[in-house]
Motif scaffolding. Structure first.
Motif, PDB file in Angstrom:
ATOM      1  N   LEU A  24       0.781  -1.307  -0.073  1.00  8.50           N
ATOM      2  CA  LEU A  24      -0.048   0.095   0.063  1.00  8.50           C
ATOM      3  C   LEU A  24       0.751   1.226   0.020  1.00  8.50           C
ATOM      4  N   SER A  25       2.138   1.207  -0.069  1.00  6.90           N
ATOM      5  CA  SER A  25       3.021   2.358  -0.364  1.00  6.90           C
ATOM      6  C   SER A  25       3.352   2.254  -1.918  1.00  6.90           C
ATOM      7  N   TRP A  26       2.471   2.848  -2.626  1.00  6.61           N
ATOM      8  CA  TRP A  26       2.748   2.550  -4.249  1.00  6.61           C
ATOM      9  C   TRP A  26       3.715   3.196  -5.095  1.00  6.61           C
ATOM     10  N   PRO A  27       4.209   2.598  -6.165  1.00  2.00           N
ATOM     11  CA  PRO A  27       5.187   3.362  -6.787  1.00  2.00           C
ATOM     12  C   PRO A  27       4.762   4.569  -7.275  1.00  2.00           C
ATOM     13  N   ALA A  28       5.762   5.479  -7.747  1.00  2.56           N
ATOM     14  CA  ALA A  28       5.547   6.729  -8.347  1.00  2.56           C
ATOM     15  C   ALA A  28       4.949   6.560  -9.448  1.00  2.56           C
ATOM     16  N   GLU A  29       3.720   7.358  -9.719  1.00  2.00           N
ATOM     17  CA  GLU A  29       2.933   7.325 -11.005  1.00  2.00           C
ATOM     18  C   GLU A  29       3.639   8.537 -12.040  1.00  2.00           C
ATOM     19  N   ASN A  30       3.948   8.026 -13.223  1.00  4.18           N
ATOM     20  CA  ASN A  30       4.433   9.111 -14.079  1.00  4.18           C
ATOM     21  C   ASN A  30       4.024   8.228 -15.727  1.00  4.18           C
ATOM     22  N   GLY A  31       2.865   7.898 -15.813  1.00  2.00           N
ATOM     23  CA  GLY A  31       2.309   7.442 -16.917  1.00  2.00           C
ATOM     24  C   GLY A  31       2.345   8.230 -18.242  1.00  2.00           C
ATOM     25  N   TRP A  32       2.507   9.544 -17.925  1.00  2.00           N
ATOM     26  CA  TRP A  32       2.317  10.656 -19.171  1.00  2.00           C
ATOM     27  C   TRP A  32       3.909  10.251 -20.003  1.00  2.00           C
ATOM     28  N   VAL A  33       4.889   9.700 -19.154  1.00  2.00           N
ATOM     29  CA  VAL A  33       6.335   9.509 -19.823  1.00  2.00           C
ATOM     30  C   VAL A  33       6.482   8.147 -19.730  1.00  2.00           C
ATOM     31  N   ASN A  34       6.280   7.251 -18.720  1.00  2.00           N
ATOM     32  CA  ASN A  34       6.563   5.709 -18.668  1.00  2.00           C
ATOM     33  C   ASN A  34       5.861   5.269 -17.637  1.00  2.00           C
ATOM     34  N   TYR A  35       5.271   4.122 -17.958  1.00  2.00           N
ATOM     35  CA  TYR A  35       4.498   3.289 -17.156  1.00  2.00           C
ATOM     36  C   TYR A  35       5.538   2.613 -16.146  1.00  2.00           C
ATOM     37  N   ASN A  36       5.165   2.051 -15.088  1.00  2.00           N
ATOM     38  CA  ASN A  36       5.975   1.142 -14.302  1.00  2.00           C
ATOM     39  C   ASN A  36       5.822  -0.096 -14.769  1.00  2.00           C
ATOM     40  N   SER A  37       6.927  -0.932 -14.645  1.00  2.00           N
ATOM     41  CA  SER A  37       7.186  -2.229 -15.428  1.00  2.00           C
ATOM     42  C   SER A  37       5.922  -3.478 -15.064  1.00  2.00           C
ATOM     43  N   LEU A  38       5.114  -3.219 -13.968  1.00  2.00           N
ATOM     44  CA  LEU A  38       4.262  -4.030 -13.596  1.00  2.00           C
ATOM     45  C   LEU A  38       3.058  -3.824 -14.736  1.00  2.00           C
ATOM     46  N   GLN A  39       2.674  -2.589 -14.803  1.00  2.00           N
ATOM     47  CA  GLN A  39       1.945  -2.048 -15.740  1.00  2.00           C
ATOM     48  C   GLN A  39       2.201  -2.468 -17.599  1.00  2.00           C
ATOM     49  N   LEU A  40       3.348  -2.154 -17.413  1.00  2.00           N
ATOM     50  CA  LEU A  40       3.977  -2.528 -18.952  1.00  2.00           C
ATOM     51  C   LEU A  40       3.767  -3.836 -19.407  1.00  2.00           C
ATOM     52  N   LEU A  41       3.959  -4.859 -18.321  1.00  2.00           N
ATOM     53  CA  LEU A  41       3.879  -6.233 -18.567  1.00  2.00           C
ATOM     54  C   LEU A  41       2.413  -6.770 -18.878  1.00  2.00           C
ATOM     55  N   PHE A  42       1.452  -6.064 -17.975  1.00  2.00           N
ATOM     56  CA  PHE A  42       0.345  -6.208 -18.188  1.00  2.00           C
ATOM     57  C   PHE A  42      -0.515  -5.792 -19.568  1.00  2.00           C
ATOM     58  N   TYR A  43       0.107  -4.731 -19.862  1.00  2.00           N
ATOM     59  CA  TYR A  43      -0.440  -3.821 -21.082  1.00  2.00           C
ATOM     60  C   TYR A  43       0.124  -4.870 -22.141  1.00  2.00           C
ATOM     61  N   PHE A  44       1.233  -5.314 -22.210  1.00  2.00           N
ATOM     62  CA  PHE A  44       1.743  -6.391 -23.192  1.00  2.00           C
ATOM     63  C   PHE A  44       0.968  -7.296 -23.436  1.00  2.00           C
ATOM     64  N   VAL A  45       0.880  -8.180 -22.264  1.00  2.00           N
ATOM     65  CA  VAL A  45      -0.184  -9.277 -22.099  1.00  2.00           C
ATOM     66  C   VAL A  45      -1.481  -9.006 -22.691  1.00  2.00           C
ATOM     67  N   THR A  46      -2.151  -8.042 -22.251  1.00  2.00           N
ATOM     68  CA  THR A  46      -3.277  -7.724 -22.772  1.00  2.00           C
ATOM     69  C   THR A  46      -3.579  -7.612 -24.339  1.00  2.00           C
ATOM     70  N   VAL A  47      -2.560  -6.837 -24.910  1.00  2.00           N
ATOM     71  CA  VAL A  47      -2.678  -6.249 -26.287  1.00  2.00           C
ATOM     72  C   VAL A  47      -2.061  -7.415 -27.255  1.00  2.00           C
ATOM     73  N   PHE A  48      -0.797  -8.253 -26.636  1.00  2.00           N
ATOM     74  CA  PHE A  48      -0.106  -8.974 -27.666  1.00  2.00           C
ATOM     75  C   PHE A  48      -0.342 -10.595 -27.359  1.00  2.00           C
ATOM     76  N   ILE A  49      -0.921 -10.832 -26.209  1.00  2.00           N
ATOM     77  CA  ILE A  49      -1.366 -12.294 -25.868  1.00  2.00           C
ATOM     78  C   ILE A  49      -2.800 -12.549 -25.654  1.00  2.00           C
ATOM     79  N   ALA A  50      -3.561 -11.853 -24.816  1.00  2.00           N
ATOM     80  CA  ALA A  50      -4.866 -11.964 -24.583  1.00  2.00           C
ATOM     81  C   ALA A  50      -5.767 -11.938 -25.658  1.00  2.00           C
ATOM     82  N   ALA A  51      -5.529 -10.550 -26.513  1.00  2.00           N
ATOM     83  CA  ALA A  51      -6.626 -10.221 -27.423  1.00  2.00           C
ATOM     84  C   ALA A  51      -6.150 -11.215 -28.693  1.00  2.00           C
ATOM     85  N   PRO A  52      -5.052 -11.740 -29.092  1.00  2.00           N
ATOM     86  CA  PRO A  52      -5.004 -12.492 -30.133  1.00  2.00           C
ATOM     87  C   PRO A  52      -5.727 -13.823 -29.648  1.00  2.00           C
TER      88      PRO A  52
END
Length: 303
Positions: free
Chosen positions: A166-194
């Motif tokens: 509950l001490s969350w990582p700094a958010e700076n999505g305008w410039v760069n997602y954190n790595s956990l977000q990046l992996l989940f977006y990758f899985v969603t776009v390139f694995i789950a959708a296909p």
């Protein structure tokens, strides 16, 4: 639609599941907070703060096309989930649709009106997805959701510990997602959708069922299991995604995606509200009364 009767046993079973989930969540929080007290874990988080470095030429911010793509994907996927569930639970279809072109050697194949809507939405989602892939790689936005270095994995672990404590990582999505977000977006776009598309094709009426070898190589039971698993993934992803958007600076996050700026105005929230109204209207209109005239333009409607 077939409704599950609300019995005392079902209520108690649901309450127990919710209670167990809350206990598990509480245990995970306590465990993560305890881990963060360890010097080794503190050093790990210090070395891997939760965010990987992007390639130098990665664009900053969100272009307007991505905002439109996000809205259309949200609209289509919610309606696809709804109609897909209706296809599985609807015992008495309120009408059927058939192509005006009869297949060789037989009458036109009839499908329920709900299935026609589901398949039509699938087609629109796929077209939108193809356009998304093209723009993603043409504009360099792919680098924001595709891992480009191995440190994405320890950084994702670090972000997971920070979220769980509950001490969350700094958010700076305008410039760069954190790595956990990046992996989940990758899985969603390139694995789950296909996977959703590939399994849906196997279950659709367009599958060449006369090809016995192909059908045996790709059993419909496997496709159905994959399709349901992807459905569960998308539902879970949407819930977590929306929760984090609202909990980590809703106004700024909505500005990023819906107003394509990094400011602190209410523009993004206003556009989001309008898009939500469109989605609610589409949800309300996705009924046989309104679908029939549209379906009749592309085939024959019967009861």
């Amino acid at each position: 639609m077939k409704l599950i009767p609300l019995t005392r046993k079902l209520v108690l079973r649901t309450l127990w599941k919710v209670l167990l989930a809350l206990v598990a969540l509480g245990f995970a929080v306590l465990l993560a907070q305890s881990l963060r007290q360890l010097a080794t874990v503190q050093d790990f988080i210090s070395h891997f703060p939760g965010e990987s470095t992007l390639p130098e030429d990665t664009p900053v911010g969100f272009p307007a096309w991505l905002s439109w793509q996000h809205f259309l994907n949200t609209l289509f996927i919610l309606l696809i989930i709804r109609t897909g569930w209706q296809v599985r639970t609807n015992q008495r279809p309120q009408g059927f649709w058939a192509s005006r072109r009869a297949p060789r050697g037989g009458p036109p194949q009839k499908i329920s009106l709900t299935l026609w809507l589901h398949l039509s939405l699938d087609l629109l989602w796929v077209i939108n997805g193809v356009l998304f892939y093209i723009l993603l790689f043409a504009t360099g936005q792919w680098a924001r959701i595709v891992p480009t270095s191995w440190d994405v994995f320890p950084n994702a672990l670090s972000a997971s510990i920070q979220y769980a404590s509950l001490s969350w990582p700094a958010e700076n999505g305008w410039v760069n997602y954190n790595s956990l977000q990046l992996l989940f977006y990758f899985v969603t776009v390139f694995i789950a959708a296909p996977l959703a598309v590939a399994s849906g094709l196997r279950m659709s009426p367009t599958w060449p069922s006369s090809n016995k070898l192909l059908s045996r190589a790709y059993p419909v039971t496997v496709a159905r299991a994959v399709h349901i698993s992807v459905l569960v993934y998308f539902v879970a992803f949407i819930i977590v995604h929306v929760t984090l958007v609202m909990a980590t600076g809703a106004r700024q996050n909505l500005n990023h995606m819906y107003a394509t700026n990094s400011g602190d105005s209410w523009a993004g929230a206003i556009v989001f509200g309008i898009s939500l109204g469109v989605i609610v209207a589409a949800w309300a209109l996705a009924k046989p009364l309104f679908i029939r005239p549209v379906a009749s333009l592309f085939g024959k409607f019967t009861r």
